[in-house]
Design a protein around this motif. Structure first.
Motif, PDB file in Angstrom:
ATOM      1  N   ALA A  65       0.832  -1.210   0.000  1.00 49.07           N
ATOM      2  CA  ALA A  65       0.000   0.000   0.000  1.00 49.07           C
ATOM      3  C   ALA A  65       0.863   1.255   0.000  1.00 49.07           C
ATOM      4  O   ALA A  65       0.583   2.211  -0.725  1.00 49.07           O
ATOM      5  N   LYS A  66       1.923   1.270   0.815  1.00 49.48           N
ATOM      6  CA  LYS A  66       2.820   2.428   0.840  1.00 49.48           C
ATOM      7  C   LYS A  66       3.457   2.669  -0.526  1.00 49.48           C
ATOM      8  O   LYS A  66       3.600   3.801  -0.967  1.00 49.48           O
ATOM      9  N   LEU A  67       3.826   1.604  -1.186  1.00 49.93           N
ATOM     10  CA  LEU A  67       4.413   1.742  -2.517  1.00 49.93           C
ATOM     11  C   LEU A  67       3.385   2.219  -3.535  1.00 49.93           C
ATOM     12  O   LEU A  67       3.718   2.939  -4.477  1.00 49.93           O
ATOM     13  N   MET A  68       2.137   1.826  -3.361  1.00 46.17           N
ATOM     14  CA  MET A  68       1.070   2.221  -4.286  1.00 46.17           C
ATOM     15  C   MET A  68       0.641   3.675  -4.110  1.00 46.17           C
ATOM     16  O   MET A  68       0.432   4.381  -5.094  1.00 46.17           O
ATOM     17  N   VAL A  69       0.446   4.111  -2.865  1.00 44.72           N
ATOM     18  CA  VAL A  69      -0.192   5.409  -2.629  1.00 44.72           C
ATOM     19  C   VAL A  69       0.622   6.366  -1.778  1.00 44.72           C
ATOM     20  O   VAL A  69       0.203   7.489  -1.537  1.00 44.72           O
TER      21      VAL A  69
END
Length: 78
Positions: A65-69
């Motif tokens: 999630a951190k990498l996505m958003v």
């Protein structure tokens, strides 16, 4: 234990902040739900007037999630 991803409501200055926030949140929530499903299974959420926190059940999901958003620096797990 949950792993947090914290996202602020306000982003760049320069664009109309309200417009930017609405567009950004629409996209962020859509990306999270497409990848992880609705809240309650792999993650839950906490919302305030300043930010939203996604509480993931696994470190791996939180990292994805951190990498996505992105993330506003909440490396803490709770």
């Amino acid at each position: 234990m949950t792993y947090m991803v914290k996202i602020s409501w306000q982003y760049e200055r320069g664009l109309a902040i309200e417009t930017r926030a609405v567009l950004a949140w629409n996209e962020i929530c859509a990306r999270i739900m497409e990848r992880f499903g609705l809240p309650g299974g792999r993650y839950t959420t906490e919302v305030t007037s300043d930010y939203m926190i996604f509480h993931f059940n696994t470190a791996e999901d939180a990292l994805v999630a951190k990498l996505m958003v992105g993330d506003d620096g909440s490396d803490n797990s709770s």
